[in-house]
Design a protein around this motif. Structure first.
Motif, mmCIF file in Angstrom:
data_model
loop_
_atom_site.group_PDB
_atom_site.id
_atom_site.type_symbol
_atom_site.label_atom_id
_atom_site.label_comp_id
_atom_site.label_asym_id
_atom_site.label_seq_id
_atom_site.Cartn_x
_atom_site.Cartn_y
_atom_site.Cartn_z
ATOM 1 N N UNK A 116 20.201 -13.432 -37.451
ATOM 2 C CA UNK A 116 19.633 -12.193 -38.313
ATOM 3 C C UNK A 116 18.303 -12.616 -38.549
ATOM 4 N N UNK A 117 17.586 -13.537 -38.687
ATOM 5 C CA UNK A 117 16.037 -13.620 -38.864
ATOM 6 C C UNK A 117 15.437 -13.082 -37.490
ATOM 7 N N UNK A 118 16.063 -13.677 -36.401
ATOM 8 C CA UNK A 118 15.453 -13.269 -34.992
ATOM 9 C C UNK A 118 15.482 -11.578 -35.009
ATOM 10 N N UNK A 119 16.659 -11.158 -35.198
ATOM 11 C CA UNK A 119 17.030 -9.773 -35.018
ATOM 12 C C UNK A 119 15.902 -8.910 -36.213
ATOM 13 N N UNK A 120 15.907 -9.247 -37.244
ATOM 14 C CA UNK A 120 14.800 -8.587 -38.174
ATOM 15 C C UNK A 120 13.245 -8.845 -37.728
ATOM 16 N N UNK A 121 12.963 -9.818 -36.929
ATOM 17 C CA UNK A 121 11.731 -9.998 -36.105
ATOM 18 C C UNK A 121 11.645 -9.084 -35.048
ATOM 19 N N UNK A 122 12.549 -8.870 -34.662
ATOM 20 C CA UNK A 122 12.557 -7.901 -33.311
ATOM 21 C C UNK A 122 12.559 -6.661 -33.867
ATOM 22 N N UNK A 123 13.082 -6.175 -35.309
ATOM 23 C CA UNK A 123 12.700 -4.915 -35.721
ATOM 24 C C UNK A 123 11.029 -4.783 -36.048
ATOM 25 N N UNK A 124 10.743 -6.005 -36.762
ATOM 26 C CA UNK A 124 9.248 -6.008 -37.332
ATOM 27 C C UNK A 124 8.231 -5.910 -36.093
ATOM 28 N N UNK A 125 8.812 -6.234 -34.750
ATOM 29 C CA UNK A 125 7.858 -6.260 -33.891
ATOM 30 C C UNK A 125 7.004 -7.675 -33.752
ATOM 31 N N UNK A 126 7.491 -8.710 -34.188
ATOM 32 C CA UNK A 126 6.883 -10.204 -34.079
ATOM 33 C C UNK A 126 7.774 -11.177 -33.304
ATOM 34 N N UNK A 127 7.012 -12.127 -33.195
ATOM 35 C CA UNK A 127 7.774 -13.220 -32.221
ATOM 36 C C UNK A 127 9.007 -13.264 -33.032
ATOM 37 N N UNK A 128 10.114 -13.283 -31.924
ATOM 38 C CA UNK A 128 11.479 -13.630 -32.729
ATOM 39 C C UNK A 128 11.999 -15.190 -32.355
ATOM 40 N N UNK A 129 11.309 -15.955 -33.283
ATOM 41 C CA UNK A 129 11.645 -17.678 -33.136
ATOM 42 C C UNK A 129 12.617 -17.822 -34.237
ATOM 43 N N UNK A 130 13.095 -17.016 -35.093
ATOM 44 C CA UNK A 130 14.095 -17.494 -35.887
ATOM 45 C C UNK A 130 13.585 -18.107 -37.361
ATOM 46 N N UNK A 131 12.251 -18.272 -37.375
ATOM 47 C CA UNK A 131 11.585 -18.841 -38.605
ATOM 48 C C UNK A 131 10.795 -17.712 -39.185
ATOM 49 N N UNK A 132 11.153 -17.341 -40.382
ATOM 50 C CA UNK A 132 10.460 -16.366 -40.939
ATOM 51 C C UNK A 132 9.434 -16.690 -42.002
ATOM 52 N N UNK A 133 8.283 -16.831 -41.173
ATOM 53 C CA UNK A 133 6.942 -17.224 -41.700
ATOM 54 C C UNK A 133 5.825 -16.330 -42.316
ATOM 55 N N UNK A 134 4.524 -16.600 -42.054
ATOM 56 C CA UNK A 134 3.371 -15.789 -42.750
ATOM 57 C C UNK A 134 3.422 -14.404 -41.927
ATOM 58 N N UNK A 135 3.558 -14.449 -40.407
ATOM 59 C CA UNK A 135 3.329 -13.259 -39.423
ATOM 60 C C UNK A 135 4.376 -12.466 -39.931
ATOM 61 N N UNK A 136 5.705 -12.899 -40.101
ATOM 62 C CA UNK A 136 6.859 -12.067 -40.202
ATOM 63 C C UNK A 136 6.678 -11.364 -41.565
ATOM 64 N N UNK A 137 6.165 -12.339 -42.396
ATOM 65 C CA UNK A 137 5.874 -11.587 -43.887
ATOM 66 C C UNK A 137 4.871 -10.646 -43.906
ATOM 67 N N UNK A 138 3.830 -10.902 -43.203
ATOM 68 C CA UNK A 138 2.768 -9.795 -43.283
ATOM 69 C C UNK A 138 3.261 -8.423 -42.543
ATOM 70 N N UNK A 139 4.199 -8.596 -41.702
ATOM 71 C CA UNK A 139 4.919 -7.290 -40.907
ATOM 72 C C UNK A 139 5.721 -6.774 -41.334
#
Length: 280
Positions: free
Chosen positions: A190-213
């Motif tokens: 689910x984390x990787x899927x959401x990261x793809x929606x956000x357009x960030x690296x889909x590594x499955x770790x929801x960190x600062x880059x994901x949060x900023x997006x």
């Protein structure tokens, strides 16, 4: 981590976080009573005891058995706790009902009583460090000891979680086993899927880059980001009353409950802080 470790960690983390205290008025967050704490711990571990009817000490026994627990009371010396295993649920039914979780080394974790020595009327949060706490084992006396074995209804899993897993497989090639149990693999997918929606690296770790997006979701929002939000809320024990990609009143209420449980402003808006807490 397995279901037992996830449930126990949630309970221990709850005891360590003084923003959550004991109160029966707000017992599903931000405060908890003995039963809502134990029930929520197992829901967060992907074992749908609340969804199957567990709501208080008097209604826990049958739903827990249905969801993969075994009654091991006869194997335990209740006076000393001999025979208990990590994650065992201690349950006293009837008058002055109570429940707790055994966490090894002759210790239990439980929600006990508020700072006023009453069930309601206290301040939100743990005012004395003892409202939700880890303490030495004692015999209440307990009526039952329930042990998660992964058999029974729990192993068949929850139908909503299974549908979410299927959706992740179909839309994001997650390759999940559709077992209806929320665990590490489903969370990472689910984390990787959401990261793809956000357009960030889909590594499955929801960190600062994901949060900023993160783009804030709110009532009326639609799409895959909302579907993922609803699925994750449900998996974490906050039922949005539908996982359909449409941010309606049920999703707003679930977001508010989750925010309150995590000590966030319960505004019902799924922004960066809320999403960070949901995916971690």
């Amino acid at each position: 981590m397995g279901n037992i470790e996830i449930a126990a960690k949630w309970m221990i983390d709850l005891a360590d976080d003084d923003s959550h205290g004991y109160d029966q008025t707000h017992r599903w967050g931000p405060d908890y009573d003995c039963s809502s704490a134990v029930i929520t711990a197992w829901e967060n571990a992907g074992v749908p005891v609340k969804s199957n009817g567990a709501a208080a000490t008097g209604s826990m026994y049958r739903p827990f058995l249905k969801c993969g627990f075994s009654d091991v009371t006869s194997q335990i010396t209740l006076s000393s706790g001999k025979g208990l295993k990590y994650g065992d649920v201690l349950l006293k039914t009837g008058t002055s009902g109570h429940t707790a979780m055994y966490i090894g080394s002759s210790k239990i974790v439980h929600a006990s009583i508020n700072e006023k020595g009453t069930a309601t009327g206290g301040k939100t949060g743990d005012q004395n460090g003892k409202e939700i706490c880890v303490r030495s084992y004692y015999n209440k006396p307990w009526t039952y000891v329930l042990r998660y074995t992964g058999s029974g209804g729990g192993s068949a899993g929850d139908s909503t979680i299974r549908s979410f897993q299927i959706w992740l497989n179909n839309n994001y090639t997650a390759r999940l086993t559709t077992d209806g149990v929320y665990g590490t693999n489903t969370k990472k997918a689910a984390t990787k899927a959401y990261q793809r929606v956000l357009g960030v690296t889909a590594d499955g770790i929801f960190g600062a880059n994901s949060k900023a997006a993160v783009k804030t979701l709110k009532s009326g929002s639609k799409g895959n980001a909302v579907h993922l939000l609803q699925g994750m809320l449900y998996c974490r024990g906050y039922n949005p009353n539908g996982v359909d990609g449409i941010f309606g009143s049920g999703t707003t209420k679930a977001v508010k409950r989750f925010q309150s449980a995590k000590g966030l402003n319960p505004d019902g808006l799924a922004g960066a802080n809320t999403m960070y807490a949901l995916y971690n």
